[in-house]
Design a protein around this motif. Structure first.
Motif, PDB file in Angstrom:
ATOM      1  N   ASP A  67       0.836  -1.192   0.000  1.00 33.54           N
ATOM      2  CA  ASP A  67       0.000   0.000   0.000  1.00 33.54           C
ATOM      3  C   ASP A  67       0.882   1.257   0.000  1.00 33.54           C
ATOM      4  OD1 ASP A  67      -2.312  -1.543   0.113  1.00 33.54           O
ATOM      5  OD2 ASP A  67      -2.308  -1.576   2.310  1.00 33.54           O
ATOM      6  N   VAL A  68       0.344   2.345  -0.497  1.00 31.19           N
ATOM      7  CA  VAL A  68       1.081   3.604  -0.576  1.00 31.19           C
ATOM      8  C   VAL A  68       0.501   4.596   0.431  1.00 31.19           C
ATOM      9  CG1 VAL A  68       1.728   5.550  -2.037  1.00 31.19           C
ATOM     10  CG2 VAL A  68       1.694   3.235  -2.984  1.00 31.19           C
ATOM     11  N   GLU A  69       1.380   5.204   1.220  1.00 28.23           N
ATOM     12  CA  GLU A  69       0.997   6.212   2.201  1.00 28.23           C
ATOM     13  C   GLU A  69       1.811   7.480   1.962  1.00 28.23           C
ATOM     14  OE1 GLU A  69       0.325   2.932   5.828  1.00 28.23           O
ATOM     15  OE2 GLU A  69       1.884   4.475   5.978  1.00 28.23           O
ATOM     16  N   ARG A  70       1.344   8.585   2.534  1.00 29.03           N
ATOM     17  CA  ARG A  70       2.118   9.825   2.526  1.00 29.03           C
ATOM     18  C   ARG A  70       2.340  10.266   3.978  1.00 29.03           C
ATOM     19  NH1 ARG A  70       3.361  11.520  -2.294  1.00 29.03           N
ATOM     20  NH2 ARG A  70       2.006  11.051  -4.077  1.00 29.03           N
ATOM     21  N   PRO A  71       3.589  10.322   4.405  1.00 34.00           N
ATOM     22  CA  PRO A  71       3.853  10.768   5.778  1.00 34.00           C
ATOM     23  C   PRO A  71       3.305  12.168   6.020  1.00 34.00           C
ATOM     24  CG  PRO A  71       5.817   9.787   4.801  1.00 34.00           C
ATOM     25  CD  PRO A  71       4.827   9.940   3.703  1.00 34.00           C
ATOM     26  N   GLU A  72       2.980  12.432   7.275  1.00 35.27           N
ATOM     27  CA  GLU A  72       2.480  13.746   7.652  1.00 35.27           C
ATOM     28  C   GLU A  72       3.607  14.782   7.542  1.00 35.27           C
ATOM     29  OE1 GLU A  72      -0.592  14.558   8.518  1.00 35.27           O
ATOM     30  OE2 GLU A  72      -1.331  12.499   8.281  1.00 35.27           O
ATOM     31  N   PRO A  73       3.290  16.017   7.141  1.00 35.61           N
ATOM     32  CA  PRO A  73       4.313  17.071   7.141  1.00 35.61           C
ATOM     33  C   PRO A  73       4.943  17.220   8.524  1.00 35.61           C
ATOM     34  CG  PRO A  73       2.352  17.810   5.974  1.00 35.61           C
ATOM     35  CD  PRO A  73       1.990  16.505   6.626  1.00 35.61           C
ATOM     36  N   GLY A  74       6.250  17.260   8.561  1.00 29.77           N
ATOM     37  CA  GLY A  74       6.972  17.378   9.823  1.00 29.77           C
ATOM     38  C   GLY A  74       7.337  16.058  10.466  1.00 29.77           C
ATOM     39  N   GLU A  75       6.726  14.974  10.013  1.00 32.64           N
ATOM     40  CA  GLU A  75       7.057  13.644  10.540  1.00 32.64           C
ATOM     41  C   GLU A  75       8.483  13.276  10.140  1.00 32.64           C
ATOM     42  OE1 GLU A  75       5.874   9.069   9.435  1.00 32.64           O
ATOM     43  OE2 GLU A  75       4.297  10.583   9.318  1.00 32.64           O
ATOM     44  N   VAL A 122      11.335  11.079   8.820  1.00 38.03           N
ATOM     45  CA  VAL A 122      11.394   9.901   7.960  1.00 38.03           C
ATOM     46  C   VAL A 122      12.807   9.750   7.406  1.00 38.03           C
ATOM     47  CG1 VAL A 122       8.963  10.068   7.267  1.00 38.03           C
ATOM     48  CG2 VAL A 122      10.728  11.206   5.882  1.00 38.03           C
ATOM     49  N   PHE A 123      13.108   8.555   6.898  1.00 43.03           N
ATOM     50  CA  PHE A 123      14.261   8.344   6.033  1.00 43.03           C
ATOM     51  C   PHE A 123      13.786   8.700   4.619  1.00 43.03           C
ATOM     52  CE2 PHE A 123      17.332   5.126   8.118  1.00 43.03           C
ATOM     53  CZ  PHE A 123      17.036   5.553   9.394  1.00 43.03           C
ATOM     54  N   ARG A 152      11.137   9.615  -1.930  1.00 43.76           N
ATOM     55  CA  ARG A 152      10.521   8.389  -1.408  1.00 43.76           C
ATOM     56  C   ARG A 152      10.886   8.235   0.065  1.00 43.76           C
ATOM     57  NH1 ARG A 152       8.317   4.211  -3.998  1.00 43.76           N
ATOM     58  NH2 ARG A 152       9.244   4.805  -6.001  1.00 43.76           N
ATOM     59  N   ALA A 153       9.907   7.953   0.900  1.00 43.29           N
ATOM     60  CA  ALA A 153      10.146   7.734   2.327  1.00 43.29           C
ATOM     61  C   ALA A 153      10.432   6.256   2.569  1.00 43.29           C
ATOM     62  CB  ALA A 153       8.945   8.174   3.156  1.00 43.29           C
ATOM     63  N   HIS A 154      11.529   5.981   3.233  1.00 49.65           N
ATOM     64  CA  HIS A 154      11.913   4.604   3.522  1.00 49.65           C
ATOM     65  C   HIS A 154      11.628   4.224   4.973  1.00 49.65           C
ATOM     66  CE1 HIS A 154      13.880   3.908  -0.396  1.00 49.65           C
ATOM     67  NE2 HIS A 154      14.095   5.213  -0.335  1.00 49.65           N
ATOM     68  N   SER A 155      10.978   5.114   5.700  1.00 48.33           N
ATOM     69  CA  SER A 155      10.504   4.787   7.048  1.00 48.33           C
ATOM     70  C   SER A 155       9.323   5.696   7.363  1.00 48.33           C
ATOM     71  CB  SER A 155      11.605   4.980   8.101  1.00 48.33           C
ATOM     72  OG  SER A 155      11.793   6.362   8.391  1.00 48.33           O
ATOM     73  N   ARG A 156       8.560   5.303   8.379  1.00 50.33           N
ATOM     74  CA  ARG A 156       7.522   6.148   8.949  1.00 50.33           C
ATOM     75  C   ARG A 156       7.884   6.393  10.405  1.00 50.33           C
ATOM     76  NH1 ARG A 156       2.277   6.818   7.130  1.00 50.33           N
ATOM     77  NH2 ARG A 156       2.435   8.533   8.611  1.00 50.33           N
ATOM     78  N   ARG A 157       7.653   7.642  10.831  1.00 48.11           N
ATOM     79  CA  ARG A 157       7.863   8.026  12.235  1.00 48.11           C
ATOM     80  C   ARG A 157       9.248   7.587  12.720  1.00 48.11           C
ATOM     81  NH1 ARG A 157       2.818   6.056  11.312  1.00 48.11           N
ATOM     82  NH2 ARG A 157       1.178   7.642  11.360  1.00 48.11           N
ATOM     83  N   TRP A 158      10.228   7.934  11.916  1.00 46.58           N
ATOM     84  CA  TRP A 158      11.649   7.723  12.196  1.00 46.58           C
ATOM     85  C   TRP A 158      11.988   6.251  12.314  1.00 46.58           C
ATOM     86  CZ3 TRP A 158      14.656  11.123  16.254  1.00 46.58           C
ATOM     87  CH2 TRP A 158      16.033  11.007  16.031  1.00 46.58           C
ATOM     88  N   THR A 159      12.004   5.716  13.534  1.00 45.68           N
ATOM     89  CA  THR A 159      12.398   4.311  13.742  1.00 45.68           C
ATOM     90  C   THR A 159      11.198   3.409  14.009  1.00 45.68           C
ATOM     91  OG1 THR A 159      12.735   4.748  16.103  1.00 45.68           O
ATOM     92  CG2 THR A 159      14.672   4.947  14.668  1.00 45.68           C
TER      93      THR A 159
END
Length: 232
Positions: A142-150, A152-153, A159-166
């Motif tokens: 599935d495809v998500e978009r991290p929140e602004p300011g979150e 991420v890698f 492309r974000a390779h993590s959500r909420r850092w670790t």
């Protein structure tokens, strides 16, 4: 490829110490059961003295998540999630020999360890606040978009390779049987991170040399040395 933490991330988390290893020649046919059992045994011994929520390594990540506005018992760092699952089930699911080994080392050190397929990263990789435009692919596709300011890698292609850092890695750069070149990142915030992260890197360096007969290129990143160039 250059890996670094954005200045804002470092200033918000001044105790951050990160360890980075790059390795080429990884294959899926290495037997790691004995080594996984060894590190799992170390974690089991430590858990016998109390739940992971009391570990200084985990408490430091909980404070960081709370400071980022993330409820720390809803969003946990990867090491805490692994420890909780291990304490409940007595073992972890097997995915790939290298991932299994890194998960076991993460258990033993109570430090999050990310393993990424370098060929799936475009350009440089930065740990930075998201703009909200990045694309994150879950393990299920599935495809998500991290929140602004979150935090991420994020790579050069957005492309974000993590959500909420670790908290959670991306399925896009997850290690698979065809993976040959990897980037391993361990991050810690607790008081003894300056000793523990280098020790974890030494452990993984020895394990990769013994299991895969490959050389690794490693670095410890701090505020004084916040970036490293990673061979592709």
């Amino acid at each position: 490829m250059r890996f670094h933490h954005a200045p804002g991330v470092r200033s918000a988390h001044p105790t951050l110490v990160a360890g980075v290893l790059a390795a080429d020649g990884v294959t899926p046919d290495v037997a790691v059961d004995e080594r996984v059992a060894h590190f799992a045994g170390l974690a089991r011994q430590r858990l016998a003295g109390g739940a992971e929520s009391g570990f200084p390594e985990i408490r430091a990540w909980r404070r960081a998540f709370a400071a980022m506005g993330l409820p720390p018992t809803r969003y946990r760092c990867a090491a805490e999630s692994l420890l909780r699952r291990f304490r409940r089930d007595g073992e972890l699911p097997r995915l790939h020999p290298l991932v299994d080994l890194c998960n076991a080392v993460s258990l033993a050190y109570a430090i999050p360890v990310a393993v990424l397929d370098v060929t799936r990263i475009d350009g440089d990789l930065a740990v930075r606040p998201a703009t909200g435009e990045e694309e994150y692919v879950t393990l299920s596709g599935d495809v998500e978009r991290p929140e602004p300011g979150e935090v991420v890698f994020a790579d050069g292609a957005g492309r974000a390779h993590s959500r909420r850092w670790t908290h959670r890695q991306s399925g896009w750069s997850a290690v698979r049987d065809t993976t040959g070149t990897v980037l391993i990142v361990a991050e810690a915030l607790h008081d003894s991170a300056g000793r523990d992260v280098p020790a974890l890197l030494d452990t993984l360096t020895a394990e990769l040399a013994a299991g895969w007969q490959v050389d690794t290129r490693g670095a410890v990143l701090t505020a004084a040395a916040p970036a490293v160039d990673v061979p592709g």
